[in-house]
Design an enzyme around this catalytic site. Structure first.
Site, PDB file in Angstrom:
ATOM      1  N   ASN A 154     -17.458  12.115  26.101  1.00 36.10           N
ATOM      2  CA  ASN A 154     -16.517  13.199  26.415  1.00 36.10           C
ATOM      3  C   ASN A 154     -15.841  13.805  25.196  1.00 36.10           C
ATOM      4  O   ASN A 154     -15.366  14.933  25.256  1.00 36.10           O
ATOM      5  CB  ASN A 154     -15.446  12.701  27.394  1.00 36.10           C
ATOM      6  CG  ASN A 154     -14.854  11.373  27.016  1.00 36.10           C
ATOM      7  OD1 ASN A 154     -15.568  10.398  26.815  1.00 36.10           O
ATOM      8  ND2 ASN A 154     -13.538  11.326  26.894  1.00 36.10           N
ATOM      9  N   SER A 195     -18.107  13.269  38.798  1.00 34.84           N
ATOM     10  CA  SER A 195     -16.789  13.758  39.208  1.00 34.84           C
ATOM     11  C   SER A 195     -16.864  15.265  39.422  1.00 34.84           C
ATOM     12  O   SER A 195     -17.485  15.981  38.626  1.00 34.84           O
ATOM     13  CB  SER A 195     -15.780  13.427  38.107  1.00 34.84           C
ATOM     14  OG  SER A 195     -14.520  13.934  38.423  1.00 34.84           O
ATOM     15  N   ALA A 196     -16.213  15.746  40.497  1.00 29.75           N
ATOM     16  CA  ALA A 196     -16.358  17.161  40.871  1.00 29.75           C
ATOM     17  C   ALA A 196     -15.645  18.118  39.916  1.00 29.75           C
ATOM     18  O   ALA A 196     -16.124  19.230  39.661  1.00 29.75           O
ATOM     19  CB  ALA A 196     -15.829  17.367  42.291  1.00 29.75           C
ATOM     20  N   HIS A 197     -14.489  17.683  39.368  1.00 26.58           N
ATOM     21  CA  HIS A 197     -13.682  18.669  38.635  1.00 26.58           C
ATOM     22  C   HIS A 197     -14.242  19.034  37.258  1.00 26.58           C
ATOM     23  O   HIS A 197     -13.725  19.932  36.596  1.00 26.58           O
ATOM     24  CB  HIS A 197     -12.211  18.234  38.551  1.00 26.58           C
ATOM     25  CG  HIS A 197     -11.900  17.119  37.619  1.00 26.58           C
ATOM     26  ND1 HIS A 197     -11.319  17.331  36.394  1.00 26.58           N
ATOM     27  CD2 HIS A 197     -12.065  15.785  37.714  1.00 26.58           C
ATOM     28  CE1 HIS A 197     -11.123  16.159  35.794  1.00 26.58           C
ATOM     29  NE2 HIS A 197     -11.576  15.207  36.573  1.00 26.58           N
ATOM     30  N   THR A 222     -10.527   7.603  55.425  1.00 28.61           N
ATOM     31  CA  THR A 222     -10.991   8.850  56.047  1.00 28.61           C
ATOM     32  C   THR A 222     -11.474   9.813  54.973  1.00 28.61           C
ATOM     33  O   THR A 222     -10.814   9.995  53.949  1.00 28.61           O
ATOM     34  CB  THR A 222      -9.838   9.476  56.872  1.00 28.61           C
ATOM     35  OG1 THR A 222      -9.476   8.548  57.884  1.00 28.61           O
ATOM     36  CG2 THR A 222     -10.262  10.800  57.495  1.00 28.61           C
ATOM     37  N   CYS A 253      -8.367  13.706  29.046  1.00 27.23           N
ATOM     38  CA  CYS A 253      -8.434  13.302  30.451  1.00 27.23           C
ATOM     39  C   CYS A 253      -7.924  11.886  30.656  1.00 27.23           C
ATOM     40  O   CYS A 253      -8.101  11.298  31.693  1.00 27.23           O
ATOM     41  CB  CYS A 253      -9.825  13.509  31.037  1.00 27.23           C
ATOM     42  SG  CYS A 253     -11.137  12.941  29.989  1.00 27.23           S
ATOM     43  N   GLN A 311     -19.432  13.404  32.261  1.00 21.32           N
ATOM     44  CA  GLN A 311     -19.572  14.558  31.355  1.00 21.32           C
ATOM     45  C   GLN A 311     -21.012  15.069  31.286  1.00 21.32           C
ATOM     46  O   GLN A 311     -21.273  16.101  30.667  1.00 21.32           O
ATOM     47  CB  GLN A 311     -19.108  14.200  29.940  1.00 21.32           C
ATOM     48  CG  GLN A 311     -17.629  13.873  29.829  1.00 21.32           C
ATOM     49  CD  GLN A 311     -16.712  15.084  30.004  1.00 21.32           C
ATOM     50  OE1 GLN A 311     -17.151  16.239  29.966  1.00 21.32           O
ATOM     51  NE2 GLN A 311     -15.434  14.830  30.210  1.00 21.32           N
ATOM     52  N   GLY A 356     -13.914  10.248  39.285  1.00 19.63           N
ATOM     53  CA  GLY A 356     -14.839   9.536  38.408  1.00 19.63           C
ATOM     54  C   GLY A 356     -14.325   8.149  38.062  1.00 19.63           C
ATOM     55  O   GLY A 356     -15.084   7.184  37.956  1.00 19.63           O
TER      56      GLY A 356
HETATM   57  N1  PLP Z   1     -15.515   9.304  32.534  1.00 20.11           N
HETATM   58  C1  PLP Z   1     -15.566  10.281  31.610  1.00 20.11           C
HETATM   59  C2  PLP Z   1     -16.631  10.254  30.563  1.00 20.11           C
HETATM   60  C3  PLP Z   1     -14.632  11.317  31.619  1.00 20.11           C
HETATM   61  O1  PLP Z   1     -14.687  12.267  30.691  1.00 20.11           O
HETATM   62  C4  PLP Z   1     -13.631  11.316  32.627  1.00 20.11           C
HETATM   63  C5  PLP Z   1     -12.649  12.400  32.559  1.00 20.11           C
HETATM   64  O2  PLP Z   1     -11.689  12.533  33.147  1.00 20.11           O
HETATM   65  C6  PLP Z   1     -13.640  10.277  33.591  1.00 20.11           C
HETATM   66  C7  PLP Z   1     -14.590   9.288  33.502  1.00 20.11           C
HETATM   67  C8  PLP Z   1     -12.642  10.200  34.679  1.00 20.11           C
HETATM   68  O3  PLP Z   1     -12.941  11.112  35.720  1.00 20.11           O
HETATM   69  P1  PLP Z   1     -11.811  11.530  36.757  1.00 20.11           P
HETATM   70  O4  PLP Z   1     -10.870  12.437  36.032  1.00 20.11           O
HETATM   71  O5  PLP Z   1     -12.535  12.238  37.869  1.00 20.11           O
HETATM   72  O6  PLP Z   1     -11.170  10.280  37.229  1.00 20.11           O
END
Ligand code: PLP
Length: 378
Positions: A150, A194-196, A232, A319, A176, A70
């Site tokens: 978030n 973002s996948a996770h 890649t 995060c 989020q 993300g």
């Molecule tokens: N944006 C928001 C609102 C988030 O909560 C996060 C959390 O990690 C990110 C961006 C960043 O995403 P990533 O961990 O995939 O880099």
């Protein structure tokens, strides 16, 4: 009991995701750019994933760029649009409560000579729409406002912002929001996901770029992703993202209903049983987040006390690596230092249960009571 309530930081991968990624690692090792059949097999799988992801955002296949996270999606959007439009104006509008992936990119752009205006929020993290309206002018080239916060789960009015953006490009960080609210009709020009956060793999993201938006490449090289993002392709990561997307998005309503049930139950329980608290999440926020300040406690100490009972929560945002920093989101909401200090973020997935909430309620109550009786007991 083991209760994971830090799903806004990251989620446990769906078993199906792990299974499909393992298969991809074993079988799909061809480079999607190779001309032989192994390469073609990988390319075909990546294309299918791109199609599914596009559908989940109400987009076309050629509007999706796979990225490494993300953060990369956010950085790509901000730097790309700012640089592409630098002759049209120097103003960028964002909010005070964005993730550092946006705020830090804004700081870099500020040093390059762009003017950044940071829109404020109220005590439930709702955007000041009057300030936003007044800020948008002919100089504005980019607006970047997140879809769901978030730390509090506050849902931002992105459709409304898309309608009032003027000639500016509108980017939304939907990291989020993806899998929590419908993102098919946002009206945004760029969307980061973002996948996770949806039970997919870590280190895998995507950026939706509306057809016709000129976004210069951030990573250049072999010309992958239609020359928009060289490197890649992470085939197992893309396969995992696809698998998560195909479970999370079609089942969005059922998943959200389950999260809302446990969130509401925990919130009611805390309000009924624990005095001197302040709920920082709005009632109409995303079902995935509940942020509460327990006055006269320290969130960090509560977190580690709960961890001893196998309950995993967060203070503010986990995060970013700045884990000990004071929450800029709660500060922007006007919370007092004591309220920020005692804040805990519970964040849910569809796997959480009412039985777990009863256990959490019990342990939170005991930890808060003990803290208040003894002061910091560590
Ligand atoms: N944006 C928001 C609102 C988030 O909560 C996060 C959390 O990690 C990110 C961006 C960043 O995403 P990533 O961990 O995939 O880099």
């Amino acid at each position: 009991m083991f209760v994971y309530l830090d799903n806004s930081a990251t989620t446990r991968q769906y078993d199906q995701v792990t299974l499909e990624m393992k298969q991809a690692m074993e079988d799909l090792y061809g480079n999607p750019s190779s001309l032989h059949s192994l390469g073609l097999a990988s390319e075909k799988r990546v294309r299918a994933a791109r199609q599914h992801l596009a559908e989940s955002l109400g987009a076309r296949e050629d509007e999706i760029i796979f990225t490494s996270c993300g953060t990369e999606s956010d950085n790509t959007a901000l730097y790309g649009i700012a640089h592409a439009k630098r002759r049209e104006g120097k103003k960028i509008i964002t909010s005070k409560v964005e993730h550092p992936a946006v705020l830090e990119a804004c700081k870099v752009l500020e040093k390059e000579g762009y003017n950044i205006e940071y829109i404020g929020v109220d005590d439930k993290c709702r955007l000041d729409m009057n300030q936003l309206k007044a800020a948008i002018d002919d100089e504005t080239i980019l607006i970047s406002i997140m879809a769901v916060n978030n730390e509090t789960g506050t849902i931002m009015p992105i459709q409304e912002i898309a309608k009032m953006k003027g000639k500016a490009v509108f980017h939304t960080d939907a990291v989020q929001a993806y899998g929590k609210i419908d993102l098919k009709h946002t009206g945004a020009d760029l969307i980061s996901v973002s996948a996770h956060k949806i039970h997919g793999p870590k280190g895998m993201g995507a950026l939706y770029v509306k057809k016709g938006i000129n976004l210069p490449a951030y990573l250049v090289g072999g010309g992958q992703e239609r020359h928009m993002r060289s490197g890649t392709e992470n085939v197992p990561g893309i396969v995992g993202f696809d698998a998560a997307c195909q479970i999370a998005i079609p089942n969005l309503n059922e998943r959200v209903a389950k999260m809302a049930e446990v969130r509401d139950y925990l919130k009611r329980g805390i309000e009924d049983q624990i005095k001197d608290i302040k709920v920082n999440s709005p009632d109409d926020g995303a079902a995935s987040v509940l942020n509460i300040s327990f006055m006269g406690t320290r969130g960090e100490v509560l977190l580690h006390t709960l961890e001893q009972d196998n309950i995993f929560v967060s203070t503010g945002s986990a995060c970013s690596s700045n884990k000990k920093g004071r929450s800029h989101v709660l500060a922007a909401m006007g919370l007092k230092d004591k309220e920020i200090e005692g804040a805990i973020r519970f964040s849910f997935s569809e796997a959480n249960t009412i039985e777990e909430m009863d256990y959490v309620l019990d342990k939170v109550n005991a930890a808060v009571t003990r803290f208040r009786r003894l002061g910091s007991f560590r």
